[in-house]
Design a protein around this motif. Structure first.
Motif, PDB file in Angstrom:
ATOM      1  N   GLU A 179       0.829  -1.211   0.000  1.00  0.00           N
ATOM      2  CA  GLU A 179       0.000   0.000   0.000  1.00  0.00           C
ATOM      3  C   GLU A 179       0.860   1.257   0.000  1.00  0.00           C
ATOM      4  OE1 GLU A 179      -2.400  -0.604   3.421  1.00  0.00           O
ATOM      5  OE2 GLU A 179      -3.863  -1.886   2.389  1.00  0.00           O
ATOM      6  N   SER A 180       1.988   1.194   0.715  1.00  0.00           N
ATOM      7  CA  SER A 180       2.905   2.343   0.706  1.00  0.00           C
ATOM      8  C   SER A 180       3.482   2.558  -0.685  1.00  0.00           C
ATOM      9  CB  SER A 180       4.025   2.114   1.723  1.00  0.00           C
ATOM     10  OG  SER A 180       3.515   2.014   3.040  1.00  0.00           O
ATOM     11  N   VAL A 181       3.829   1.450  -1.358  1.00  0.00           N
ATOM     12  CA  VAL A 181       4.343   1.557  -2.725  1.00  0.00           C
ATOM     13  C   VAL A 181       3.273   2.152  -3.642  1.00  0.00           C
ATOM     14  CG1 VAL A 181       5.117   0.229  -4.733  1.00  0.00           C
ATOM     15  CG2 VAL A 181       6.012  -0.303  -2.463  1.00  0.00           C
ATOM     16  N   LEU A 182       2.015   1.730  -3.451  1.00  0.00           N
ATOM     17  CA  LEU A 182       0.929   2.269  -4.264  1.00  0.00           C
ATOM     18  C   LEU A 182       0.794   3.778  -4.060  1.00  0.00           C
ATOM     19  CD1 LEU A 182      -1.555   1.989  -6.081  1.00  0.00           C
ATOM     20  CD2 LEU A 182      -2.881   1.392  -4.032  1.00  0.00           C
ATOM     21  N   ARG A 183       0.781   4.207  -2.805  1.00  0.00           N
ATOM     22  CA  ARG A 183       0.661   5.643  -2.532  1.00  0.00           C
ATOM     23  C   ARG A 183       1.850   6.408  -3.096  1.00  0.00           C
ATOM     24  NH1 ARG A 183      -1.357   3.628   2.480  1.00  0.00           N
ATOM     25  NH2 ARG A 183       0.734   3.754   3.366  1.00  0.00           N
ATOM     26  N   LEU A 184       3.039   5.840  -2.964  1.00  0.00           N
ATOM     27  CA  LEU A 184       4.234   6.521  -3.456  1.00  0.00           C
ATOM     28  C   LEU A 184       4.222   6.631  -4.981  1.00  0.00           C
ATOM     29  CD1 LEU A 184       7.013   7.767  -2.888  1.00  0.00           C
ATOM     30  CD2 LEU A 184       7.986   5.459  -3.009  1.00  0.00           C
ATOM     31  N   THR A 185       3.861   5.539  -5.663  1.00  0.00           N
ATOM     32  CA  THR A 185       3.844   5.582  -7.130  1.00  0.00           C
ATOM     33  C   THR A 185       2.770   6.536  -7.647  1.00  0.00           C
ATOM     34  OG1 THR A 185       2.454   3.592  -7.096  1.00  0.00           O
ATOM     35  CG2 THR A 185       4.812   3.269  -7.465  1.00  0.00           C
ATOM     36  N   VAL A 186       1.618   6.571  -6.961  1.00  0.00           N
ATOM     37  CA  VAL A 186       0.570   7.507  -7.377  1.00  0.00           C
ATOM     38  C   VAL A 186       1.042   8.945  -7.188  1.00  0.00           C
ATOM     39  CG1 VAL A 186      -1.732   8.379  -6.820  1.00  0.00           C
ATOM     40  CG2 VAL A 186      -1.342   5.923  -6.990  1.00  0.00           C
ATOM     41  N   LEU A 187       1.698   9.220  -6.049  1.00  0.00           N
ATOM     42  CA  LEU A 187       2.199  10.570  -5.793  1.00  0.00           C
ATOM     43  C   LEU A 187       3.246  10.973  -6.828  1.00  0.00           C
ATOM     44  CD1 LEU A 187       2.349  13.087  -4.002  1.00  0.00           C
ATOM     45  CD2 LEU A 187       4.055  11.892  -2.602  1.00  0.00           C
ATOM     46  N   VAL A 188       4.166  10.048  -7.117  1.00  0.00           N
ATOM     47  CA  VAL A 188       5.202  10.340  -8.112  1.00  0.00           C
ATOM     48  C   VAL A 188       4.561  10.561  -9.488  1.00  0.00           C
ATOM     49  CG1 VAL A 188       7.177   9.376  -9.351  1.00  0.00           C
ATOM     50  CG2 VAL A 188       7.033   9.145  -6.872  1.00  0.00           C
ATOM     51  N   ALA A 189       3.547   9.743  -9.825  1.00  0.00           N
ATOM     52  CA  ALA A 189       2.885   9.887 -11.127  1.00  0.00           C
ATOM     53  C   ALA A 189       2.165  11.223 -11.232  1.00  0.00           C
ATOM     54  CB  ALA A 189       1.899   8.734 -11.338  1.00  0.00           C
ATOM     55  N   VAL A 190       1.516  11.650 -10.135  1.00  0.00           N
ATOM     56  CA  VAL A 190       0.811  12.936 -10.154  1.00  0.00           C
ATOM     57  C   VAL A 190       1.794  14.081 -10.361  1.00  0.00           C
ATOM     58  CG1 VAL A 190      -0.507  14.554  -8.747  1.00  0.00           C
ATOM     59  CG2 VAL A 190      -1.154  12.147  -8.808  1.00  0.00           C
ATOM     60  N   ILE A 191       2.909  14.047  -9.614  1.00  0.00           N
ATOM     61  CA  ILE A 191       3.918  15.108  -9.754  1.00  0.00           C
ATOM     62  C   ILE A 191       4.517  15.091 -11.161  1.00  0.00           C
ATOM     63  CG2 ILE A 191       6.150  15.928  -8.919  1.00  0.00           C
ATOM     64  CD1 ILE A 191       5.379  14.853  -6.166  1.00  0.00           C
ATOM     65  N   GLU A 192       4.797  13.875 -11.647  1.00  0.00           N
ATOM     66  CA  GLU A 192       5.373  13.756 -12.990  1.00  0.00           C
ATOM     67  C   GLU A 192       4.404  14.271 -14.050  1.00  0.00           C
ATOM     68  OE1 GLU A 192       7.114  10.224 -15.900  1.00  0.00           O
ATOM     69  OE2 GLU A 192       5.627   9.799 -14.365  1.00  0.00           O
ATOM     70  N   ASP A 193       3.116  13.887 -13.915  1.00  0.00           N
ATOM     71  CA  ASP A 193       2.117  14.358 -14.875  1.00  0.00           C
ATOM     72  C   ASP A 193       2.004  15.870 -14.856  1.00  0.00           C
ATOM     73  OD1 ASP A 193       1.534  11.899 -15.830  1.00  0.00           O
ATOM     74  OD2 ASP A 193      -0.309  11.620 -14.696  1.00  0.00           O
ATOM     75  N   ALA A 194       2.045  16.445 -13.652  1.00  0.00           N
ATOM     76  CA  ALA A 194       1.931  17.900 -13.555  1.00  0.00           C
ATOM     77  C   ALA A 194       3.103  18.584 -14.262  1.00  0.00           C
ATOM     78  CB  ALA A 194       1.876  18.322 -12.089  1.00  0.00           C
ATOM     79  N   LEU A 195       4.310  18.098 -14.006  1.00  0.00           N
ATOM     80  CA  LEU A 195       5.497  18.709 -14.625  1.00  0.00           C
ATOM     81  C   LEU A 195       5.498  18.503 -16.141  1.00  0.00           C
ATOM     82  CD1 LEU A 195       8.245  17.732 -12.013  1.00  0.00           C
ATOM     83  CD2 LEU A 195       7.099  19.938 -12.284  1.00  0.00           C
ATOM     84  N   LEU A 196       5.184  17.267 -16.568  1.00  0.00           N
ATOM     85  CA  LEU A 196       5.167  16.994 -18.006  1.00  0.00           C
ATOM     86  C   LEU A 196       4.040  17.747 -18.708  1.00  0.00           C
ATOM     87  CD1 LEU A 196       5.935  13.155 -18.120  1.00  0.00           C
ATOM     88  CD2 LEU A 196       7.455  15.049 -18.705  1.00  0.00           C
ATOM     89  N   SER A 197       2.920  17.923 -18.005  1.00  0.00           N
ATOM     90  CA  SER A 197       1.808  18.667 -18.605  1.00  0.00           C
ATOM     91  C   SER A 197       2.187  20.121 -18.838  1.00  0.00           C
ATOM     92  CB  SER A 197       0.576  18.582 -17.701  1.00  0.00           C
ATOM     93  OG  SER A 197       0.151  17.242 -17.566  1.00  0.00           O
TER      94      SER A 197
END
Length: 432
Positions: A179-197
């Motif tokens: 679950e920690s890995v899930l939360r971490l990957t989602v957080l990283v994906a959100v930050i990455e999407d924001a920067l790439l967007s």
């Protein structure tokens, strides 16, 4: 148009980034969870093969479970495999041995056919209670499966030496880590999407900017050229009228006056389009009687259509209100009726109808006559496009009317479509 194209490209790029990130997060966490389940299954297999005992590490003998005081260790019977011999099993992998040897959160319980616990053992008696293990045993027996999962616990039921053994691996720590890995990957994906967007939007704007500037220059050229042509055209028209008054009507003068009128209509249409595209002709949205406005437009057409041997039908109910630019809507109706009049067949019928559906207003203009080819229907709203490819002068027009109609509908956030088929005629539908 360029702004709409830019918005679409940005939306497609952002949707692609979102889908890619979601797919990556899903793949990582699926692999992580699949690995967790496989590891739990390997440990259960190892414990089942070892009669519920922890297997030995580095060749040491496995530790026998210590029964609660007052219970007798079960007789494993002649068929039971001694723990020391388990190290020679071919299907035992070193990874599973290490997992089971280092594992602490598990317990085994001997149960009867009804799910009652006869005895149980765990290295961590402080983590479990008799009631908790009894509930788990009853749930596992009632589930009717040899293997399964209940919340954070993986279990298997085996028959060994006449006893029914329940083996439970408590993977709460591993699941918490997943679950920690899930939360971490989602957080990283959100930050990455924001920067790439942000980067994608900036890059798309830079790429589209030259095209946008070229289109703006083209619009300005059309605007300036149309204004410049108005003055010499007015001079030609005035002099032609003077010549007609002094020398009388003649064919050359009639040709000049006809071409002046046609060119003046073209210039007015170009100016209308230029104003709408430049934003200087913004729609003024006020509530007005749409039924009355359409009737004011349609009634003058009735006599002209009748003189051509055609008929005009009007299905316009009274009292339909609409919030929009009344003058633009009238111009839209004029364009559609004029188009229907020009392209209807001899003795044909033209029909204008208005309908209210909730907050939508639906305007239909239909005429009998030759059908518009399917390939032409895709381009009929393009400026300067005419179905008669030769652009002959038998049917007056410059191919800008429907382009203006589409711009008026877009200014009211509506939609205009065309349907045309042989034997059915042509019908334009406007949804406001």
């Amino acid at each position: 148009m360029i702004r709409r194209l830019r918005r679409r490209v940005i939306l497609v790029a952002l949707a692609g980034l979102l889908l890619a990130s979601a797919g990556l997060v899903a793949a990582i966490n699926w692999m992580n969870w699949n690995s967790l389940e496989q590891q739990a299954g390997q440990v259960l297999d190892m414990l089942a093969e070892n009669n519920g005992q922890r297997p030995a590490a580095d060749g040491a003998e496995g530790q026998r479970p210590v029964k609660p005081e007052g219970t007798q260790p079960p007789d494993r019977g002649p068929g039971a495999t001694p723990p020391g011999e388990m190290k020679n099993k071919k299907n035992r992998g070193s990874k599973a041995v290490m997992n089971a040897a280092s594992m602490t959160n598990y317990y085994t319980a001997t149960v009867d056919e009804e799910g009652r616990v006869l005895s149980w053992h765990s290295d961590r008696t402080d983590l479990y209670t008799d009631a908790e293990i009894a509930d788990m045993a009853l749930w596992a027996v009632q589930a009717g499966k040899d293997r399964g999962r209940n919340d954070t616990r993986f279990y298997c039921l085996t028959e060994k030496a006449g006893e029914r053994l329940l083996i439970v691996v408590d993977s709460r720590l591993e699941i918490q880590n997943a679950e920690s890995v899930l939360r971490l990957t989602v957080l990283v994906a959100v930050i990455e999407d924001a920067l790439l967007s942000i980067g994608a939007v900036w890059l798309i704007r830079k790429l589209v900017q030259p095209v946008d500037e070229a289109m703006e220059k083209q619009k300005q050229f059309v605007w300036d050229a149309s204004h410049e042509l108005k003055t010499p055209l007015a001079v030609i028209s005035a002099n032609a009228d003077v010549l007609a008054a002094e020398a009388g009507e003649s064919k050359p003068l009639q040709y000049i006056q006809s071409e002046v009128r046609r060119t003046d209509s073209l210039i007015q249409n170009l100016l209308t389009l230029a104003r709408m595209e430049k934003g200087t002709a913004q729609a003024v949205h006020v509530q007005f009687d749409l039924s009355r406005a359409l009737l004011e437009v349609a009634l003058p057409f009735e006599s002209a259509i009748f003189e051509e041997g055609k008929s005009l039908e009007m299905d316009i109910p009274d009292g339909i209100e609409y919030t929009g630019d009344g003058e633009m809507i009238k111009q839209l109706a004029v364009i559609l009726l004029s188009n229907a009049q020009k392209y209807s067949d001899d003795g044909g019928r033209i029909r204008i109808a208005l309908e209210a559906k909730g907050d939508k207003r639906i305007l239909r203009v239909h005429n009998t006559g030759p059908a518009i080819p399917p390939e032409a229907q895709q381009r009929i709203f393009d400026r300067f496009y005419r179905v008669d490819s030769s652009h002959n002068r038998e049917v007056e027009g410059n191919g800008l009317g429907l382009a203006i109609a589409q711009s008026i509908v877009a200014a009211h956030r509506g939609k205009i479509t065309v349907h045309s088929a042989e034997g059915e005629g042509t019908e334009f539908t406007v949804i406001l």
